[in-house]
Motif scaffolding. Structure first.
Motif, PDB file in Angstrom:
ATOM      1  N   ALA A  18       0.808  -1.218   0.000  1.00  0.00           N
ATOM      2  CA  ALA A  18       0.000   0.000   0.000  1.00  0.00           C
ATOM      3  C   ALA A  18       0.842   1.269   0.000  1.00  0.00           C
ATOM      4  O   ALA A  18       0.393   2.312  -0.479  1.00  0.00           O
ATOM      5  N   PHE A  19       2.058   1.207   0.522  1.00  0.00           N
ATOM      6  CA  PHE A  19       2.898   2.403   0.635  1.00  0.00           C
ATOM      7  C   PHE A  19       3.991   2.482  -0.419  1.00  0.00           C
ATOM      8  O   PHE A  19       4.838   3.363  -0.370  1.00  0.00           O
ATOM      9  N   MET A  20       4.008   1.570  -1.377  1.00  0.00           N
ATOM     10  CA  MET A  20       5.022   1.610  -2.432  1.00  0.00           C
ATOM     11  C   MET A  20       4.734   2.773  -3.367  1.00  0.00           C
ATOM     12  O   MET A  20       3.590   2.974  -3.780  1.00  0.00           O
ATOM     13  N   THR A  21       5.770   3.529  -3.694  1.00  0.00           N
ATOM     14  CA  THR A  21       5.600   4.704  -4.544  1.00  0.00           C
ATOM     15  C   THR A  21       6.083   4.414  -5.958  1.00  0.00           C
ATOM     16  O   THR A  21       6.859   3.493  -6.193  1.00  0.00           O
ATOM     17  N   SER A  22       5.612   5.225  -6.879  1.00  0.00           N
ATOM     18  CA  SER A  22       5.990   5.112  -8.282  1.00  0.00           C
ATOM     19  C   SER A  22       6.348   6.503  -8.788  1.00  0.00           C
ATOM     20  O   SER A  22       5.779   7.503  -8.336  1.00  0.00           O
ATOM     21  N   SER A  23       7.251   6.555  -9.742  1.00  0.00           N
ATOM     22  CA  SER A  23       7.629   7.858 -10.302  1.00  0.00           C
ATOM     23  C   SER A  23       6.504   8.444 -11.151  1.00  0.00           C
ATOM     24  O   SER A  23       6.503   9.629 -11.443  1.00  0.00           O
ATOM     25  N   ARG A  24       5.535   7.618 -11.529  1.00  0.00           N
ATOM     26  CA  ARG A  24       4.440   8.089 -12.378  1.00  0.00           C
ATOM     27  C   ARG A  24       3.212   8.542 -11.601  1.00  0.00           C
ATOM     28  O   ARG A  24       2.253   9.011 -12.197  1.00  0.00           O
TER      29      ARG A  24
END
Length: 136
Positions: free
Chosen positions: A99-105
């Protein structure tokens, strides 16, 4: 964010439904039904992704499994983000927090909210335990 996490299951479910409607043989329809059911499970689990800190436990809900980790066994919260912890048998464990994983997009506002949630989890894990006062 909950709806965005559900899309991982909703989109394939829609595709499975369209395929099942257009299929003429029973086996492709059965395969589409099974894929639909798996996609529905991922959609519901995606909606429920998250971390809950209650009493002395951290509950990490992922796409496929939920893990309850005792606060005393947590070693660290990594930047990945994941929980590093030690099982009762002494084995080192690692549980990712989907749930807390981020993406550059993704929008900056969402990335910042996820980073703030990880920081809040770190504070919860490292804060001193409260001792209950005994009544006399």
């Amino acid at each position: 964010m909950r709806l965005a996490n559900s899309v991982l299951g909703v989109v394939p479910a829609v595709g499975c439904t369209a395929y099942a409607v257009s299929a003429t043989d029973p086996w492709p329809r059965i395969a589409a039904l099974l894929a639909f059911l798996a996609s529905a499970v991922v959609a519901v689990r995606g909606y429920r992704l998250g971390v809950t800190c209650v009493h002395a436990d951290v509950t990490v809900r992922g796409y496929l499994r939920t893990r309850v980790i005792p606060r005393d066994s947590i070693v660290a919260i990594t930047d990945f983000p994941a929980v590093r912890w030690t099982a009762p048998n002494g084995r080192k464990r690692w549980t990712p927090i989907s749930a807390f994983m981020t993406s550059s997009r993704e929008p900056v506002r969402i990335s910042e909210a996820k980073e703030a949630a990880v920081a809040q989890l770190r504070r919860w894990v490292t804060r001193p335990k409260r001792r209950r006062r005994r009544r006399r």
